[in-house]
Design a protein around this motif. Structure first.
Motif, mmCIF file in Angstrom:
data_model
loop_
_atom_site.group_PDB
_atom_site.id
_atom_site.type_symbol
_atom_site.label_atom_id
_atom_site.label_comp_id
_atom_site.label_asym_id
_atom_site.label_seq_id
_atom_site.Cartn_x
_atom_site.Cartn_y
_atom_site.Cartn_z
ATOM 1 N N LEU A 36 8.269 80.611 1.357
ATOM 2 C CA LEU A 36 8.723 81.058 2.680
ATOM 3 C C LEU A 36 8.658 82.596 2.773
ATOM 4 C CD1 LEU A 36 11.376 79.474 4.907
ATOM 5 C CD2 LEU A 36 11.419 81.945 4.621
ATOM 6 N N ILE A 37 9.046 83.256 1.688
ATOM 7 C CA ILE A 37 8.978 84.730 1.695
ATOM 8 C C ILE A 37 7.518 85.194 1.704
ATOM 9 C CG2 ILE A 37 9.584 86.810 0.368
ATOM 10 C CD1 ILE A 37 11.915 85.341 1.921
ATOM 11 N N ASP A 38 6.679 84.449 1.024
ATOM 12 C CA ASP A 38 5.248 84.740 1.062
ATOM 13 C C ASP A 38 4.756 84.693 2.512
ATOM 14 O OD1 ASP A 38 2.677 85.179 0.289
ATOM 15 O OD2 ASP A 38 2.334 83.201 -0.581
ATOM 16 N N GLU A 39 5.167 83.648 3.224
ATOM 17 C CA GLU A 39 4.771 83.520 4.639
ATOM 18 C C GLU A 39 5.292 84.714 5.454
ATOM 19 O OE1 GLU A 39 4.988 79.685 7.071
ATOM 20 O OE2 GLU A 39 6.821 80.704 7.662
ATOM 21 N N LYS A 40 6.574 85.050 5.272
ATOM 22 C CA LYS A 40 7.162 86.128 6.084
ATOM 23 C C LYS A 40 6.462 87.465 5.835
ATOM 24 C CE LYS A 40 8.690 83.470 7.687
ATOM 25 N NZ LYS A 40 8.387 83.017 9.030
ATOM 26 N N LEU A 41 6.202 87.749 4.548
ATOM 27 C CA LEU A 41 5.743 89.106 4.220
ATOM 28 C C LEU A 41 4.235 89.247 4.085
ATOM 29 C CD1 LEU A 41 8.453 90.296 1.661
ATOM 30 C CD2 LEU A 41 8.437 90.459 4.142
ATOM 31 N N PHE A 42 3.565 88.157 3.739
ATOM 32 C CA PHE A 42 2.144 88.317 3.429
ATOM 33 C C PHE A 42 1.217 87.453 4.281
ATOM 34 C CE2 PHE A 42 4.410 89.401 -0.552
ATOM 35 C CZ PHE A 42 4.074 90.750 -0.579
ATOM 36 N N THR A 43 1.778 86.746 5.252
ATOM 37 C CA THR A 43 0.927 85.972 6.150
ATOM 38 C C THR A 43 1.105 86.550 7.535
ATOM 39 O OG1 THR A 43 1.487 84.036 4.842
ATOM 40 C CG2 THR A 43 0.358 83.637 6.925
ATOM 41 N N ASN A 44 0.011 86.924 8.132
ATOM 42 C CA ASN A 44 0.093 87.494 9.473
ATOM 43 C C ASN A 44 -0.494 86.481 10.455
ATOM 44 O OD1 ASN A 44 -0.176 88.910 11.835
ATOM 45 N ND2 ASN A 44 -0.907 90.790 10.860
#
Ligand SMILES: CC(C)(COP(=O)(O)OP(=O)(O)OC[C@H]1O[C@@H](n2cnc3c(N)ncnc32)[C@H](O)[C@@H]1OP(=O)(O)O)[C@@H](O)C(=O)NCCC(=O)NCCS
Length: 305
Positions: A36-44
């Motif tokens: 989920l943090i990957d999505e928030k910070l590294f997925t645009n």
């Protein structure tokens, strides 16, 4: 470790594990996976319109603070996304340092207004939970002003919602109710251009990209008149939305049906509850899906001069 050992840099995916560990330690009201943090910070979700990065503060080798900064140049809006500082390093100016860097970056790019957390299409929460008291004290100290509240609702998914009666009734009135298909892109472009704008078009696109598409439509004479989506982001939380019905077709039970179709999908995917974020018409969700208020968020913003 003193402040002379501090460095500020931009995160990359290799930092994910340490960022996740820091956030898990500080964001005690929330549960979230590394993904989920990957999505928030590294997925645009909209690289053509949004620019996003996470600033990190290290003391020596040790990660002590993180702050996400997002901007949309087209309307000069910016966002401070997730931010936290390791407990042992708080009240030493680290968040201030990160915010100075973020605001300078936004100012340089001509951003006028900065909001907190409500990143379009990719938000952890739509505002700050006021129980993160240190967070709101920090924001207020730094000139952010609270301008609105908003809530997330929670819906129980114990039993599936009955939908066949509404479908039969609406179909007998000439409407088509169906799950969106990969090739519906143009229909959606036309609809969102007419009704709800770019942000929801982007979210509908995220729903369409899921397999199967997590997007339900009502159509009349081949044109979309209502939609509902889920699992566009924060999937592990059973995330519903957005949804909308064209004004001239409201009050016919279309929204109720499309809401329930999405909730049934979430139930089938194994969720016990659904989050209905950032509402909106609370009585509608309460009445049609027995949802109740789960969390309240305060929205903060400030203007860059
Ligand atoms: C909010 C947070 C990031 C602040 O980090 P920090 O590095 O301690 O902040 P700073 O040292 O730069 O603080 C700057 C000013 O903010 C205010 N402030 C910060 N923390 C505060 C607190 N716990 N209580 C009251 N005021 C506070 C103070 O005015 C402080 O200046 P001062 O210490 O000279 O009085 C940190 O407390 C944190 O990680 N909290 C938990 C996570 C969180 O709430 N995140 C927001 C939701 S995503």
């Amino acid at each position: 470790m003193n402040s002379t050992n501090r460095t500020i840099g931009v995160a990359n995916q290799e930092d994910l594990e340490s960022i996740w560990t820091l956030l898990r330690g500080e964001l005690f009201l929330d549960q979230f996976s590394r993904e989920l943090i990957d999505e928030k910070l590294f997925t645009n979700p909209a690289p053509d319109r949004l620019a996003s990065e996470a600033l990190l503060c290290h003391e020596g080798e040790r990660l002590v603070g993180v702050m996400q900064v997002v901007r949309r140049d087209v309307d000069r809006k910016g966002w401070i996304g997730l931010f936290a500082v390791r407990t042992e390093s708080q009240r030493m100016g680290i968040a201030s340092l990160l915010l100075d860097r973020a605001m300078e970056q936004l100012r340089t790019k001509g951003i006028d207004e900065v909001e907190v957390l409500a990143v379009p299409g990719n938000y952890f929460t739509p505002g700050i939970d006021p129980r993160y008291t240190s967070g709101l004290c920090f924001l207020e100290k730094r000139g952010f002003r609270r301008f609105k509240d908003c809530v997330n609702l929670i819906g129980k998914l114990d039993v599936p919602f009955e939908t066949a009666t509404d479908i039969a009734r609406l179909e007998s009135e000439g409407l088509e109710i169906r799950r969106a298909r990969e090739q519906d892109g143009r229909l959606l472009d036309a609809y969102f251009l007419r009704e709800f704008g770019d942000d929801w078009r982007m979210e509908a696109g995220l729903a369409l990209a899921n397999d199967p598409p997590s997007l339900h439509l009502a159509l009349k004479d081949g044109a979309v008149i209502a939609f509902s989506a889920h699992s566009t982001q924060n999937r592990e939380w059973g995330f519903f939305g957005p949804m909308g019905t064209s004004p001239e077709t409201r009050g016919l039970g279309i929204g109720r049906l499309l809401l329930r179709l999405c909730l049934n999908d979430l139930r089938e995917a194994g969720h016990k509850t659904a989050v209905i974020p950032w509402v909106g018409p609370i009585p509608f969700y309460s009445h049609h899906a027995d949802c109740s208020v789960e969390r309240v968020f305060w929205r903060y913003r400030c203007h860059i001069s």
